[in-house]
Design a protein around this motif. Sequence first.
Motif, PDB file in Angstrom:
ATOM      1  N   UNK A  65      75.134 -32.446  -9.323  1.00 31.64           N
ATOM      2  CA  UNK A  65      76.194 -31.944 -10.204  1.00 31.64           C
ATOM      3  C   UNK A  65      76.614 -30.554  -9.764  1.00 31.64           C
ATOM      4  N   UNK A  66      77.780 -30.159 -10.233  1.00 31.49           N
ATOM      5  CA  UNK A  66      78.282 -28.800  -9.983  1.00 31.49           C
ATOM      6  C   UNK A  66      77.320 -27.767 -10.572  1.00 31.49           C
ATOM      7  N   UNK A  67      76.770 -28.090 -11.744  1.00 31.10           N
ATOM      8  CA  UNK A  67      75.845 -27.159 -12.415  1.00 31.10           C
ATOM      9  C   UNK A  67      74.575 -26.951 -11.588  1.00 31.10           C
ATOM     10  N   UNK A  68      74.054 -28.050 -11.039  1.00 26.49           N
ATOM     11  CA  UNK A  68      72.827 -27.951 -10.232  1.00 26.49           C
ATOM     12  C   UNK A  68      73.082 -27.141  -8.960  1.00 26.49           C
ATOM     13  N   UNK A  69      74.240 -27.370  -8.323  1.00 28.87           N
ATOM     14  CA  UNK A  69      74.579 -26.601  -7.122  1.00 28.87           C
ATOM     15  C   UNK A  69      74.714 -25.122  -7.455  1.00 28.87           C
ATOM     16  N   UNK A  70      75.431 -24.803  -8.525  1.00 35.24           N
ATOM     17  CA  UNK A  70      75.643 -23.396  -8.871  1.00 35.24           C
ATOM     18  C   UNK A  70      74.340 -22.708  -9.238  1.00 35.24           C
ATOM     19  N   UNK A  71      73.418 -23.427  -9.881  1.00 39.94           N
ATOM     20  CA  UNK A  71      72.111 -22.837 -10.212  1.00 39.94           C
ATOM     21  C   UNK A  71      71.348 -22.487  -8.929  1.00 39.94           C
ATOM     22  N   UNK A  72      71.387 -23.387  -7.946  1.00 41.54           N
ATOM     23  CA  UNK A  72      70.734 -23.119  -6.665  1.00 41.54           C
ATOM     24  C   UNK A  72      71.438 -21.988  -5.923  1.00 41.54           C
ATOM     25  N   UNK A  73      72.759 -21.941  -6.041  1.00 47.07           N
ATOM     26  CA  UNK A  73      73.535 -20.883  -5.391  1.00 47.07           C
ATOM     27  C   UNK A  73      73.180 -19.518  -5.973  1.00 47.07           C
ATOM     28  N   UNK A  74      73.030 -19.448  -7.289  1.00 48.91           N
ATOM     29  CA  UNK A  74      72.624 -18.192  -7.928  1.00 48.91           C
ATOM     30  C   UNK A  74      71.283 -17.727  -7.377  1.00 48.91           C
ATOM     31  N   UNK A  75      70.338 -18.654  -7.248  1.00 45.67           N
ATOM     32  CA  UNK A  75      69.016 -18.298  -6.699  1.00 45.67           C
ATOM     33  C   UNK A  75      69.143 -17.751  -5.283  1.00 45.67           C
ATOM     34  N   UNK A  76      69.950 -18.428  -4.456  1.00 49.37           N
ATOM     35  CA  UNK A  76      70.114 -18.000  -3.058  1.00 49.37           C
ATOM     36  C   UNK A  76      70.767 -16.627  -2.977  1.00 49.37           C
ATOM     37  N   UNK A  77      71.761 -16.386  -3.832  1.00 46.33           N
ATOM     38  CA  UNK A  77      72.444 -15.082  -3.829  1.00 46.33           C
ATOM     39  C   UNK A  77      71.502 -13.985  -4.317  1.00 46.33           C
ATOM     40  N   UNK A  78      70.830 -14.245  -5.446  1.00 52.21           N
ATOM     41  CA  UNK A  78      70.023 -13.196  -6.070  1.00 52.21           C
ATOM     42  C   UNK A  78      68.813 -12.802  -5.234  1.00 52.21           C
ATOM     43  N   UNK A  79      68.416 -13.663  -4.305  1.00 54.97           N
ATOM     44  CA  UNK A  79      67.327 -13.308  -3.380  1.00 54.97           C
ATOM     45  C   UNK A  79      67.690 -12.082  -2.545  1.00 54.97           C
ATOM     46  N   UNK A  80      68.997 -11.791  -2.435  1.00 47.61           N
ATOM     47  CA  UNK A  80      69.458 -10.651  -1.628  1.00 47.61           C
ATOM     48  C   UNK A  80      69.855  -9.452  -2.496  1.00 47.61           C
ATOM     49  N   UNK A  81      69.529  -9.513  -3.793  1.00 46.66           N
ATOM     50  CA  UNK A  81      69.737  -8.395  -4.729  1.00 46.66           C
ATOM     51  C   UNK A  81      71.152  -7.810  -4.613  1.00 46.66           C
ATOM     52  N   UNK A  82      72.169  -8.628  -4.858  1.00 44.39           N
ATOM     53  CA  UNK A  82      73.537  -8.162  -4.643  1.00 44.39           C
ATOM     54  C   UNK A  82      74.034  -7.231  -5.739  1.00 44.39           C
ATOM     55  N   UNK A  83      74.782  -6.215  -5.323  1.00 48.05           N
ATOM     56  CA  UNK A  83      75.563  -5.399  -6.262  1.00 48.05           C
ATOM     57  C   UNK A  83      76.940  -6.022  -6.464  1.00 48.05           C
ATOM     58  N   UNK A  84      77.382  -6.789  -5.455  1.00 51.67           N
ATOM     59  CA  UNK A  84      78.713  -7.386  -5.464  1.00 51.67           C
ATOM     60  C   UNK A  84      78.653  -8.726  -4.744  1.00 51.67           C
ATOM     61  N   UNK A  85      79.351  -9.726  -5.300  1.00 53.20           N
ATOM     62  CA  UNK A  85      79.493 -11.031  -4.650  1.00 53.20           C
ATOM     63  C   UNK A  85      80.976 -11.229  -4.349  1.00 53.20           C
ATOM     64  N   UNK A  86      81.266 -11.594  -3.105  1.00 53.52           N
ATOM     65  CA  UNK A  86      82.638 -11.676  -2.621  1.00 53.52           C
ATOM     66  C   UNK A  86      82.934 -13.114  -2.189  1.00 53.52           C
ATOM     67  N   UNK A  87      83.981 -13.704  -2.761  1.00 53.27           N
ATOM     68  CA  UNK A  87      84.427 -15.039  -2.363  1.00 53.27           C
ATOM     69  C   UNK A  87      85.463 -14.881  -1.253  1.00 53.27           C
ATOM     70  N   UNK A  88      85.151 -15.416  -0.082  1.00 54.41           N
ATOM     71  CA  UNK A  88      86.048 -15.274   1.072  1.00 54.41           C
ATOM     72  C   UNK A  88      86.330 -16.660   1.638  1.00 54.41           C
ATOM     73  N   UNK A  89      87.254 -17.362   0.981  1.00 57.79           N
ATOM     74  CA  UNK A  89      87.544 -18.730   1.392  1.00 57.79           C
ATOM     75  C   UNK A  89      86.432 -19.687   1.010  1.00 57.79           C
ATOM     76  N   UNK A  90      85.837 -19.459  -0.158  1.00 60.63           N
ATOM     77  CA  UNK A  90      84.783 -20.346  -0.662  1.00 60.63           C
ATOM     78  C   UNK A  90      85.460 -21.424  -1.494  1.00 60.63           C
ATOM     79  N   UNK A  91      85.494 -22.660  -0.964  1.00 58.44           N
ATOM     80  CA  UNK A  91      86.325 -23.716  -1.535  1.00 58.44           C
ATOM     81  C   UNK A  91      85.564 -24.532  -2.575  1.00 58.44           C
ATOM     82  N   UNK A  92      85.082 -23.839  -3.580  1.00 60.42           N
ATOM     83  CA  UNK A  92      84.404 -24.495  -4.689  1.00 60.42           C
ATOM     84  C   UNK A  92      84.914 -23.894  -5.995  1.00 60.42           C
ATOM     85  N   UNK A  93      85.137 -24.747  -6.993  1.00 61.60           N
ATOM     86  CA  UNK A  93      85.422 -24.243  -8.334  1.00 61.60           C
ATOM     87  C   UNK A  93      84.078 -23.957  -8.994  1.00 61.60           C
TER      88      UNK A  93
END
Length: 214
Positions: A65-93
């Motif tokens: 599901x979209x929810x399951x993907x986004x939950x995994x995406x949050x984990x992958x992003x937060x592993x890098x302790x971001x101050x800012x997340x930038x969408x650069x041609x990310x073709x997902x709603x």
Amino acid sequence: MACNVVVLISGSGSNLQALIDSAADDGNPARIAAVISNRADAYGLQRAQNAGIATVVLDHKQFDSREAFDAALIQAIDAHRPDLVVLAGFMRILTGDFVRHYQGRLLNIHPSLLPRYKGLHTHQRALEAGDAEHGCSVHFVTEELDGGPLVVQAVLPVAAGDTIETLAQRVHAEEHRIYPLAVRWFAEGRLRLGAQGAMLDGQPLPASGHLIRT
């Protein structure tokens, strides 16, 4: 203080390259900590590797599901302790949960003068409408698709002989100019999302964002 940036891509990564080049400028506190793609064949991954930036592939087709993907995406992003997340041609709603998790630290670029032409085929739609001006917009991401508060827009004239291809090429060049600018403003602490919308240097930006005309 460095500002940790995570960039999400799905394709060639030309805006990513502009951000990589800008981050190398003297005094720019933006530091791209990682590049994440939902497609293993995205050329932007090669651009990141060439610059010595960590890369992650998270294939959305591997999730139920979209929810399951986004939950995994949050984990992958937060592993890098971001101050800012930038969408650069990310073709997902993105789901509402994802957008809320990064509220105030999630930027997107869109190839039209928002609020005109949300969604796809923006250059074709501008030409069909006979618009005199076209361009691109950087905005904070909210749950409304392509509808968050505007930060900066590049405005360019539509030429009499413009085709979808020539117009797209000129808009791309402006994207590569204004996206690094917005990211640097954020990294320097100048750009924030306030209760009333986007704020630059403590002042509310107009509804159209900061306009740059070519």
